[in-house]
Structure formats: structure tokens, C-alpha cells
Design a protein around this motif. Structure first.
Motif: not given
Ligand SMILES: Cc1cc2nc3c(=O)[nH]c(=O)nc-3n(C[C@H](O)[C@H](O)[C@H](O)COP(=O)(O)OP(=O)(O)OC[C@H]3O[C@@H](n4cnc5c(N)ncnc54)[C@H](O)[C@@H]3O)c2cc1C
Length: 461
Positions: A195-211
Motif C-alpha cells: 500500500v505504501e512502498g519502497f524508497a532509498k535515502p541518498v547516502g544510505g544508512m550512513n547518512y540517516i544514522l548520522h542525521l
């Protein structure tokens, strides 16, 4: 002076819980055993390349402005904007079985149409099932009743192949239980993937985790890396302090642990609580990453993620052999709509794996076994995917043994125990769990779990 709360683990749930508490001026410390953030969804560096440990895709994608979806709630609670996550949507994914292929995008109506085209006799039942799913309150933390999903699905759908095709992605991305899936979990995963779906963050998990780390620290949170908890001191059923590997003792009012339910109880001292009754998770995976010298699209494949079974009957169970090659997940990282193409082609392959078998191998045989089973897995994939062996420039694999080593989850069980503790309570009055064993799985699920347990057990009290 002690902490208002200590959070054990700097995976997504721990970081999210920490941000919520720091946001409301609680004195909070996250203690993490490893030197890198992220737990099951961390990253590592090999030959100057940074790889995500767990990121195929973030589930639960909803566009900017949708506020009451899991992603919308997560962003609001952690005070991020949609743009902060830099999400790029999938192109198209598929579920590939011997006689049928079902394709889906982030537009649910596309999937509904594909089901109607592939299984015209089943579409009415499928639509009724969707109605039931959409009206189901899967997030009710008080509801501990567990219903198996297969008997419910059979009330709506007669063709077992369609049931297995629906189950395949949902189980691979979030089923801690072999065989069947709890219905509330089926609903969570159905909504988050179809129903919702898939996406990927630019910079991967390294980026998200440091955010997340940056937000936590800006709010005054304390993060102690390389600080494994050796003991949760719970005299008379109340935690007063925890001990760290370096011998330090940290005093606190409350503890939220993200390391798993059984893993947490095993840390409690004195050993007041029996863990024998607890169900330990068994489901784990072997993951292989292939860097290729061109985009998967230029090899002839444009799908973002492929969930496949080489047999009409899909069996979600720990294999008797080292891994199962009859089903798996193939992720082409480049086939997401990034604003700039990735520097290199990256293909990931996931197969179910047997922890006990990998764990019993001596070091010398372990490396050879990884190579042997990776090759077997690839041969099975090349029955439908272009052979990219001549295009590989780098490859790496990890197994349930690696997952256990770096996350502490017993048996390398990626989705933890099959028995979830939705309200996060433990037999210790002020010790709570969040993350994997609380019941919300995956990147978005674990993050929401951290938020909701922090809200419920610390902020609302
Ligand atoms: C191979 C693989 C692929 C995946 N693919 C996806 C995907 O594509 N999409 C998706 O949404 N999800 C995916 N997941 C699942 C997702 O990663 C997890 O559901 C989520 O990260 C769980 O987060 P958590 O906070 O609950 O637990 P964890 O990440 O396990 O966090 C627990 C933390 O506690 C730490 N810890 C353990 N013991 C101690 C101790 N004694 N003292 C201090 N710290 C301790 C660990 O080191 C860890 O950092 C994947 C996982 C794996 C392994």
C-alpha cells in the motif's frame, strides 16, 4: 546524579527513543556495545566502499504532506522534514514465481491491476482481503491476541500460489516466525510494502544514522559507543543501575533496551527471571553484495527488488542446509530514482540461512563455505536474471554468524523472537524493551517502536 533513562543499543529504535527523550529535556544516555551506530542496519567499509548492512529499501514510503502514515508520524515525532530523509522512490519491483510474475510500484492500484491480470478469478476475494487489511487496527498495543494469517487469507483467496506470492515479500521483510505469519504482522507488512512502498535515502544508512545521531546530540543526549552492558542490576524487581564492560556503573530511573527480549532478560542480575519459556528467534539470512562494472539496467534488468521462488510452493523456514537457494530477494540498488546515478552498480542477494550450521564451521571452512554457497545461490538466480559474473568488480558476503557477532541477536535472528511484547513491558518494573522484539520491524518500524516506547513508558508517566 543518575540518568532519567538509559537506552541500551544505538540501532534505529534506540536512537529514536533517545531523540524523543532528549527532546523533552530528559537526562538520557544511549550505551552501545559497538563502535559504529546502527545495529542490524548499520554500514561498513571495504576497499574504500561503504556498504549498508541491511538496507535494501525503506518500506512505508509516503509522499511529502501525508501526515498520518507511519513515515509521516515518524518525521513529525522526531521533527524532521520529508526532505531531510532524501528519499528516492523505487522504479518497479516484482514477485517472481515459476508460472506467475506480480509487479508492484509505490502506486497500490498498479499492483491491484496486476493481481487482476494474473489471477482474474481471485480479484474479488483479493479486494475483500484488502478491505479487511485497511480497516484492521494492527498498531493497537493492548491487543496481545495472535491470529495466524494463512487461515484468514484462505477465507478470501483460493489459489495457494497467490497466497504464497503475497507472503513472499512480506515474510522476507518482516516475519520472525517460520511457516506462517501473525495476522497483525501480515497487515503491517502488507501496508508498508504494497500500500505504501519502497524508497532509498541518498547516502544510505550512513547518512540517516548520522542525521539521527546529530539530532540526539544537539538535544543534549549522551552517546557512549564501545560500551557494552554486562549487567542490568534489578534487585527486587526494579532496575537501579547498569554495569558496562569497562566496569563503570551508571545509575538510572528507567531503562529501555533494544537488544531483544531474551537478550535483555539474560542481562538481568540477579537472575530472577527464567528465560526458558521465551521463544528465541531462528530466522536469519546470508547476504551477498556484488559491485558490478555497469548499471543493472545495462545488464538487462530494470527492477528495483525481486522476491523470487524457484518452486510454486514458497517455504519460509530455516533451511536444513547452510542456505536455501529455492527462494530469495535480489535488490538492484541503482534501480531507484536517484537524482544522480550511483557511482557503481550494486546488486544484493538475500537467502534464508541456518545459524547453527554456519556457527559450527571452523574458520578455515567458513570462508570456503561462503564462496560455495554464494555460487550456488547465484546459479539459481541466473535462471531469470542476467548472468553478471563477468561484470563483478568486488563481492562480499555475510552470514547469520556475522549478524550475531555484530548485533548480539541470538541465532543472528534478524527479526528477533516470534513472540512480540507489544506493550514493551518486562517482569522488571522500570525496564522496557523497544525495537525488534517489541514488534515493529524494519527501518521505519524499529524507529517508530523507539518513539512509541519512549512516549508510553517515560514521557507519559
Ligand atoms: C541483512 C539485513 C537486511 C535488512 N534489510 C532491511 C531492509 O531492506 N529494509 C528494512 O526496513 N529493514 C531491513 N532490515 C531490518 C532492520 O535492519 C531491523 O529491523 C532494524 O534495524 C532493527 O533495529 P533495532 O533498533 O530494533 O535493533 P538493532 O539494530 O539490533 O539494535 C540493537 C543494538 O543494540 C546493541 N547491543 C546489543 N547488545 C548490547 C549490549 N549488551 N550492550 C550495549 N549495546 C548492545 C547492538 O550492537 C545494536 O546496535 C534488514 C536487516 C538485516 C540484518
Amino acid at each position: 546524579m543518575g540518568y532519567d533513562a538509559i537506552i541500551i543499543g544505538s540501532g534505529l529504535s534506540g536512537l529514536a527513543a533517545g531523540i524523543r527523550l532528549a527532546m523533552f529535556n530528559k537526562k538520557v544516555c544511549i550505551v552501545e556495545k559497538h563502535t559504529v551506530l546502527g545495529g542490524l542496519n548499520s554500514y561498513y567499509v571495504r576497499k574504500n566502499r561503504t556498504f549498508d548492512v541491511g538496507l535494501h529499501a525503506m518500506t512505508n514510503f509516503t509522499p511529502k504532506g501525508v501526515r498520518n502514515s507511519p513515515l509521516g508520524k515518524l518525521l513529525k515525532q522526531l521533527r524532521f522534514s520529508h526532505d531531510d530523509f532524501r528519499l528516492c522512490q523505487q522504479h518497479i519491483s516484482e514477485i517472481r514465481f515459476p508460472e506467475h510474475v506480480l509487479r508492484f510500484t509505490n502506486d497500490f492500484e498498479f499492483f491491484r491491476q496486476d493481481v487482476a491480470d494474473q489471477f482474474p478469478q481471485e480479484i474479488d476475494g483479493f479486494n475483500k482481503l484488502v478491505e479487511k487489511i485497511l480497516s484492521f487496527d494492527e498498531l493497537n498495543l493492548k491487543n496481545q491476541e495472535v491470529l495466524e494469517s494463512r487461515p484468514i487469507l484462505e477465507r478470501f483467496i483460493r489459489n495457494p500460489i497467490l497466497i504464497d506470492m503475497l507472503n513472499c515479500p512480506l515474510m522476507y521483510y518482516g516475519n520472525a516466525r517460520e511457516g506462517d505469519m501473525d495476522f497483525y504482522q501480515f497487515v503491517i507488512m502488507f501496508k508498508s510494502i504494497f500500500v505504501e512502498g519502497f524508497a532509498k535515502p541518498v547516502g544510505g544508512m550512513n547518512y540517516i544514522l548520522h542525521l539521527l545521531e546529530e539530532r540526539f546530540k544537539q538535544l543534549g543526549g549522551e552517546l557512549r559507543m564501545g560500551s557494552g552492558v554486562t549487567s542490568i542490576n534489578a534487585e527486587k524487581g526494579t532496575v537501579e543501575s547498569i554495569n558496562l564492560e569497562n566496569g563503570e556503573k551508571l545509575v538510572c530511573e528507567k531503562v529501555i533496551s533494544s537488544i531483544g527480549y531474551v537478550e535483555t532478560l539474560k542481562c538481568c542480575s540477579p537472575k530472577l527471571y527464567e528465560t526458558e519459556d521465551c521463544e528465541t528467534g531462528q530466522v536469519s539470512f546470508m547476504e551477498s553484495l556484488f559491485v558490478v562494472d555497469r548499471e543493472p539496467r545495462d545488464l538487462g534488468y530494470d527492477k528495483s527488488i525481486v522476491f523470487f521462488s524457484t518452486q510454486p510452493k514458497f517455504d519460509y523456514k530455516v533451511p536444513d542446509e547452510m542456505i536455501s537457494i529455492t527462494s530469495g530477494v535480489l535488490c538492484c540498488s541503482n534501480n531507484f530514482n536517484y537524482p544522480q546515478p550511483l557511482k557503481e552498480g550494486l546488486i544484493r542477494l538475500t537467502n534464508m540461512a541456518n545459524f547453527a550450521q554456519w556457527n559450527s564451521l571452523p574458520r578455515s571452512d567458513y570462508i570456503a563455505a561462503k564462496k560455495k554457497w554464494r555460487n550456488k545461490a547465484l546459479e539459481s538466480v541466473f535462471t531469470f536474471f542476467p548472468d553478471f559474473r563477468d561484470n563483478m568488480v568486488f563481492l562480499d558476503s555475510f552470514t547469520p554468524k556475522t549478524i550475531k557477532k555484530y548485533t548480539g541477536h541470538l541465532n543472528g535472528a534478524v527479526y528477533g523472537s516470534p513472540r512480540k511484547i507489544k506493550n514493551g513491558k518486562t517482569p522488571v518494573k522500570n525496564l522496557f524493551i523497544c525495537g525488534t522484539d517489541q514488534g515493529f520491524l524494519g527501518i521505519i518500524g524499529a524507529t517508530l517502536s523507539g518513539i512509541s516506547m519512549a512516549n508510553l513508558h517515560v514521557l507519559r508517566k
